[in-house]
Design a protein around this motif. Structure first.
Motif, PDB file in Angstrom:
ATOM      1  N   SER A 141       0.845  -1.200   0.000  1.00 22.87           N
ATOM      2  CA  SER A 141       0.000   0.000   0.000  1.00 22.87           C
ATOM      3  C   SER A 141       0.875   1.243   0.000  1.00 22.87           C
ATOM      4  CB  SER A 141      -0.925   0.020   1.227  1.00 22.87           C
ATOM      5  OG  SER A 141      -0.171   0.131   2.422  1.00 22.87           O
ATOM      6  N   TYR A 142       0.329   2.293  -0.572  1.00 25.52           N
ATOM      7  CA  TYR A 142       1.045   3.574  -0.648  1.00 25.52           C
ATOM      8  C   TYR A 142      -0.007   4.640  -0.386  1.00 25.52           C
ATOM      9  CZ  TYR A 142       3.898   7.295  -2.873  1.00 25.52           C
ATOM     10  OH  TYR A 142       4.626   8.423  -3.146  1.00 25.52           O
ATOM     11  N   GLY A 143       0.073   5.293   0.772  1.00 21.25           N
ATOM     12  CA  GLY A 143      -1.002   6.223   1.103  1.00 21.25           C
ATOM     13  C   GLY A 143      -0.515   7.498   1.749  1.00 21.25           C
ATOM     14  N   SER A 144      -1.305   8.551   1.552  1.00 15.00           N
ATOM     15  CA  SER A 144      -0.997   9.821   2.216  1.00 15.00           C
ATOM     16  C   SER A 144      -2.295  10.545   2.534  1.00 15.00           C
ATOM     17  CB  SER A 144      -0.119  10.700   1.329  1.00 15.00           C
ATOM     18  OG  SER A 144      -0.831  11.091   0.183  1.00 15.00           O
ATOM     19  N   ALA A 145      -2.234  11.378   3.569  1.00 18.64           N
ATOM     20  CA  ALA A 145      -3.400  12.168   3.973  1.00 18.64           C
ATOM     21  C   ALA A 145      -2.917  13.502   4.520  1.00 18.64           C
ATOM     22  CB  ALA A 145      -4.190  11.426   5.061  1.00 18.64           C
ATOM     23  N   GLY A 146      -3.779  14.497   4.462  1.00 15.56           N
ATOM     24  CA  GLY A 146      -3.443  15.797   5.038  1.00 15.56           C
ATOM     25  C   GLY A 146      -4.332  16.878   4.459  1.00 15.56           C
ATOM     26  N   PRO A 147      -4.680  17.881   5.286  1.00 12.59           N
ATOM     27  CA  PRO A 147      -5.569  18.933   4.810  1.00 12.59           C
ATOM     28  C   PRO A 147      -5.082  19.581   3.517  1.00 12.59           C
ATOM     29  CG  PRO A 147      -5.159  19.157   7.160  1.00 12.59           C
ATOM     30  CD  PRO A 147      -4.259  18.060   6.676  1.00 12.59           C
ATOM     31  N   THR A 148      -5.958  19.699   2.556  1.00 12.90           N
ATOM     32  CA  THR A 148      -5.758  20.312   1.219  1.00 12.90           C
ATOM     33  C   THR A 148      -4.662  19.634   0.385  1.00 12.90           C
ATOM     34  OG1 THR A 148      -4.186  22.042   1.844  1.00 12.90           O
ATOM     35  CG2 THR A 148      -6.524  22.607   2.064  1.00 12.90           C
ATOM     36  N   SER A 149      -4.208  18.421   0.800  1.00 13.79           N
ATOM     37  CA  SER A 149      -3.168  17.742   0.014  1.00 13.79           C
ATOM     38  C   SER A 149      -3.799  16.634  -0.827  1.00 13.79           C
ATOM     39  CB  SER A 149      -2.101  17.155   0.936  1.00 13.79           C
ATOM     40  OG  SER A 149      -2.638  16.075   1.646  1.00 13.79           O
ATOM     41  N   GLY A 150      -2.983  16.001  -1.680  1.00 20.07           N
ATOM     42  CA  GLY A 150      -3.451  14.859  -2.470  1.00 20.07           C
ATOM     43  C   GLY A 150      -4.431  15.264  -3.552  1.00 20.07           C
ATOM     44  N   HIS A 151      -5.121  14.253  -4.073  1.00 21.11           N
ATOM     45  CA  HIS A 151      -5.993  14.467  -5.220  1.00 21.11           C
ATOM     46  C   HIS A 151      -7.436  14.155  -4.945  1.00 21.11           C
ATOM     47  CE1 HIS A 151      -2.062  13.605  -7.371  1.00 21.11           C
ATOM     48  NE2 HIS A 151      -2.382  14.824  -7.720  1.00 21.11           N
ATOM     49  N   GLY A 248       1.549   5.781   9.903  1.00 16.65           N
ATOM     50  CA  GLY A 248       1.762   5.261  11.257  1.00 16.65           C
ATOM     51  C   GLY A 248       3.013   4.403  11.354  1.00 16.65           C
ATOM     52  N   LEU A 249       3.246   3.542  10.359  1.00 19.69           N
ATOM     53  CA  LEU A 249       4.345   2.576  10.465  1.00 19.69           C
ATOM     54  C   LEU A 249       5.686   3.150  10.004  1.00 19.69           C
ATOM     55  CD1 LEU A 249       2.497  -0.706   9.378  1.00 19.69           C
ATOM     56  CD2 LEU A 249       2.769   0.281  11.658  1.00 19.69           C
ATOM     57  N   THR A 250       5.683   4.427   9.602  1.00 19.79           N
ATOM     58  CA  THR A 250       6.966   5.083   9.269  1.00 19.79           C
ATOM     59  C   THR A 250       7.222   6.267  10.204  1.00 19.79           C
ATOM     60  OG1 THR A 250       5.835   6.485   7.653  1.00 19.79           O
ATOM     61  CG2 THR A 250       6.923   4.522   6.793  1.00 19.79           C
ATOM     62  N   ALA A 251       6.353   6.434  11.203  1.00 15.69           N
ATOM     63  CA  ALA A 251       6.425   7.648  12.032  1.00 15.69           C
ATOM     64  C   ALA A 251       7.728   7.716  12.823  1.00 15.69           C
ATOM     65  CB  ALA A 251       5.231   7.690  12.979  1.00 15.69           C
ATOM     66  N   GLU A 252       8.367   8.895  12.770  1.00 18.83           N
ATOM     67  CA  GLU A 252       9.569   9.125  13.573  1.00 18.83           C
ATOM     68  C   GLU A 252       9.217   9.962  14.796  1.00 18.83           C
ATOM     69  OE1 GLU A 252      13.238   9.868  10.872  1.00 18.83           O
ATOM     70  OE2 GLU A 252      11.457  10.127   9.633  1.00 18.83           O
ATOM     71  N   SER A 253       8.168  10.781  14.647  1.00 21.32           N
ATOM     72  CA  SER A 253       7.634  11.537  15.774  1.00 21.32           C
ATOM     73  C   SER A 253       6.152  11.726  15.468  1.00 21.32           C
ATOM     74  CB  SER A 253       8.333  12.888  15.908  1.00 21.32           C
ATOM     75  OG  SER A 253       8.238  13.570  14.682  1.00 21.32           O
ATOM     76  N   ALA A 254       5.383  12.201  16.441  1.00 18.93           N
ATOM     77  CA  ALA A 254       3.938  12.307  16.231  1.00 18.93           C
ATOM     78  C   ALA A 254       3.633  13.235  15.064  1.00 18.93           C
ATOM     79  CB  ALA A 254       3.275  12.835  17.497  1.00 18.93           C
ATOM     80  N   ALA A 255       2.699  12.815  14.206  1.00 19.86           N
ATOM     81  CA  ALA A 255       2.310  13.644  13.060  1.00 19.86           C
ATOM     82  C   ALA A 255       1.643  14.916  13.572  1.00 19.86           C
ATOM     83  CB  ALA A 255       1.350  12.877  12.166  1.00 19.86           C
ATOM     84  N   THR A 256       1.896  16.017  12.860  1.00 21.05           N
ATOM     85  CA  THR A 256       1.213  17.251  13.216  1.00 21.05           C
ATOM     86  C   THR A 256       0.246  17.606  12.097  1.00 21.05           C
ATOM     87  OG1 THR A 256       3.050  18.444  12.256  1.00 21.05           O
ATOM     88  CG2 THR A 256       3.062  18.219  14.648  1.00 21.05           C
ATOM     89  N   GLU A 257      -0.771  18.355  12.417  1.00 19.30           N
ATOM     90  CA  GLU A 257      -1.755  18.849  11.443  1.00 19.30           C
ATOM     91  C   GLU A 257      -2.427  17.732  10.660  1.00 19.30           C
ATOM     92  OE1 GLU A 257       0.621  21.351   9.022  1.00 19.30           O
ATOM     93  OE2 GLU A 257       0.902  22.857  10.577  1.00 19.30           O
ATOM     94  N   GLY A 258      -2.443  16.497  11.200  1.00 22.42           N
ATOM     95  CA  GLY A 258      -3.132  15.391  10.530  1.00 22.42           C
ATOM     96  C   GLY A 258      -2.540  15.030   9.203  1.00 22.42           C
ATOM     97  N   ARG A 259      -1.223  15.168   9.076  1.00 23.54           N
ATOM     98  CA  ARG A 259      -0.549  14.994   7.790  1.00 23.54           C
ATOM     99  C   ARG A 259       0.442  13.835   7.869  1.00 23.54           C
ATOM    100  NH1 ARG A 259      -0.782  18.827   3.964  1.00 23.54           N
ATOM    101  NH2 ARG A 259      -1.694  20.478   5.225  1.00 23.54           N
ATOM    102  N   GLY A 260       0.486  12.995   6.848  1.00 19.75           N
ATOM    103  CA  GLY A 260       1.493  11.933   6.826  1.00 19.75           C
ATOM    104  C   GLY A 260       1.237  10.942   5.715  1.00 19.75           C
ATOM    105  N   GLY A 261       2.211  10.049   5.520  1.00 20.56           N
ATOM    106  CA  GLY A 261       2.051   9.030   4.480  1.00 20.56           C
ATOM    107  C   GLY A 261       3.257   8.131   4.429  1.00 20.56           C
ATOM    108  N   GLY A 262       3.186   7.115   3.601  1.00 24.24           N
ATOM    109  CA  GLY A 262       4.305   6.191   3.437  1.00 24.24           C
ATOM    110  C   GLY A 262       3.859   4.926   2.738  1.00 24.24           C
ATOM    111  N   VAL A 263       4.817   4.027   2.630  1.00 20.55           N
ATOM    112  CA  VAL A 263       4.592   2.765   1.912  1.00 20.55           C
ATOM    113  C   VAL A 263       4.651   1.619   2.909  1.00 20.55           C
ATOM    114  CG1 VAL A 263       5.500   1.245   0.092  1.00 20.55           C
ATOM    115  CG2 VAL A 263       5.694   3.734  -0.147  1.00 20.55           C
ATOM    116  N   PHE A 264       3.798   0.629   2.732  1.00 20.22           N
ATOM    117  CA  PHE A 264       3.882  -0.584   3.546  1.00 20.22           C
ATOM    118  C   PHE A 264       3.866  -1.791   2.617  1.00 20.22           C
ATOM    119  CE2 PHE A 264       1.882  -3.952   6.222  1.00 20.22           C
ATOM    120  CZ  PHE A 264       2.970  -4.125   7.069  1.00 20.22           C
TER     121      PHE A 264
END
Ligand SMILES: NC(=O)c1ccc[n+]([C@@H]2O[C@H](COP(=O)([O-])OP(=O)(O)OC[C@H]3O[C@@H](n4cnc5c(N)ncnc54)[C@H](O)[C@@H]3O)[C@@H](O)[C@H]2O)c1
Length: 345
Positions: A141-151, A248-264
């Protein structure tokens, strides 16, 4: 629609390799990415093929892709690892992660690997097919989320928030296999790029314009519109899973502003669960029974997921890859800027 060119896969792979190499990519990595892109074309997914070359070159020039970046393992235990893609080509990181996941699945039954600092990984089915070729079940899976980001907007939302968040599964039998691979949006963003290059309309129900009104014009998407999740709340749920696992599985520190993504990437060794012959015969049997379902009106036969891509590869290896003239011109422009000679067609 402008007439398509038909170009041999070897020619495309050679051009792509030379362009990436001229942009500073070591030969082995350039060839790996080129092979991946052209296999996407051969598989019928032109959205993830050579159309990406100019954008990848621009990303190298802008420093977003580190052309000679090689992935490394940064955290590891039995059955799990975290890979850092070092902002190199995503295809290189994803293939490396799959290798690690398969090694771990061979040792412990299941191997899960997340990838941080990863660029675009292309067609996910490539990795599931590779796992299947090696006798392993895969989930990617390859996913990302965040306000006003993505398609894409979440179900019930009127603002961009998610990527197209693709997922893929590969399930090998002996003679048969299933490779499920799709964006969790109605269409992948690359399909909009292809429609735009061909000056073609999109299927109704794929996108809305920036005001949320339905549209079939690719230009409306690039003017701030959104791709819809497939299957309403169900596709939205899968999109969310891809984003939450990736972040979540690539987090190095807590995500801010509800933003993040990565590959699993996860590999499963079926031999850890069942006798090899019993497993492969069961999958072949199930697959044959699915294929034996009578075709509905308008269909010639029931196909297994992954079947259309295998059929396309067989055909396009012979007939060549259809490439839109706009796409070929854009590749030629990127090549010219790097001093790479284009082949005469
Ligand atoms: N890297 C990224 O960021 C990213 C983002 C989005 C999509 N993608 C890739 O884009 C590609 C296209 O995605 P999409 O959502 O347009 O896929 P799609 O809608 O073309 O669906 C493809 C899947 O459906 C199966 N399928 C199609 N027709 C079938 C039939 N008649 N019978 C049985 N199965 C059938 C295919 O075998 C495949 O598993 C995928 O390879 C995906 O990985 C990548």
């Amino acid at each position: 629609m402008a007439d398509m060119l038909a170009i041999k896969a070897e020619t495309l792979e050679d051009v792509a390799t030379r362009v990436f190499a001229a942009a500073g990519t070591p030969e082995d990595l350039a060839a790996h990415v080129a092979r991946h892109l052209v296999k996407a074309n051969l598989s019928g997914h032109d959205s993830h093929g050579v159309i990406r070359i100019p954008a990848y070159v621009s990303q190298i020039k802008a420093g977003r892709i580190v052309a000679d970046g090689r992935p490394i393992i940064v955290k590891e235990q039995a059955g799990a690892a975290v890979v850092d893609g070092q902002r190199g080509f995503g295809q290189v990181a994803a293939s490396f992660a799959l290798d690690v996941a398969i090694r771990k699945a061979g040792e412990t039954g299941i191997g899960g690997v997340s990838i941080r600092h990863c660029n675009h990984i292309g067609r996910l089915g490539d990795y599931s097919e590779e796992a299947a070729d090696r006798g392993y079940i895969a989930f990617v899976s390859y996913g990302s989320a965040g306000p006003t980001s993505g398609h894409s907007a979440p179900f019930g939302g009127a603002q961009r928030h998610f990527g197209t968040n693709p997922i893929s599964f590969g399930i090998p039998g002996k003679e048969k296999r299933a490779v499920v691979d799709f964006a969790t949006t109605v269409v992948a963003e690359g399909k909009i790029q292809v429609a735009r290059a061909k000056h073609a309309e999109l299927p109704p129900g794929s996108i809305v314009d920036k005001e949320g009104k339905p549209s079939t014009n690719p230009e409306d998407f690039y003017a701030g519109g959104m791709i819809l999740p497939f299957g309403g709340h169900k596709g939205y749920g899968l999109s969310l899973v891809a984003a939450f696992l990736g972040a979540g599985l690539t987090a190095e520190s807590a995500a801010t502003e509800g933003r993040g993504g990565g590959v699993f990437v996860m590999a499963i060794n079926p031999r850890a669960f069942a006798d090899e012959d019993a497993y492969t015969s069961t999958i072949d049997n199930l697959a044959s029974a699915v294929e034996a379902v009578p075709a509905a009106p308008g269909f010639s036969k029931v196909l297994l997921p992954g079947g259309p891509e295998a059929n396309s590869r067989a055909e396009r290896r012979q007939s060549g890859v259809p490439v839109a003239p706009d796409t070929w011109d854009a590749i030629a422009k990127a090549a010219q800027e790097l001093g790479v000679e284009m082949p005469k067609l």
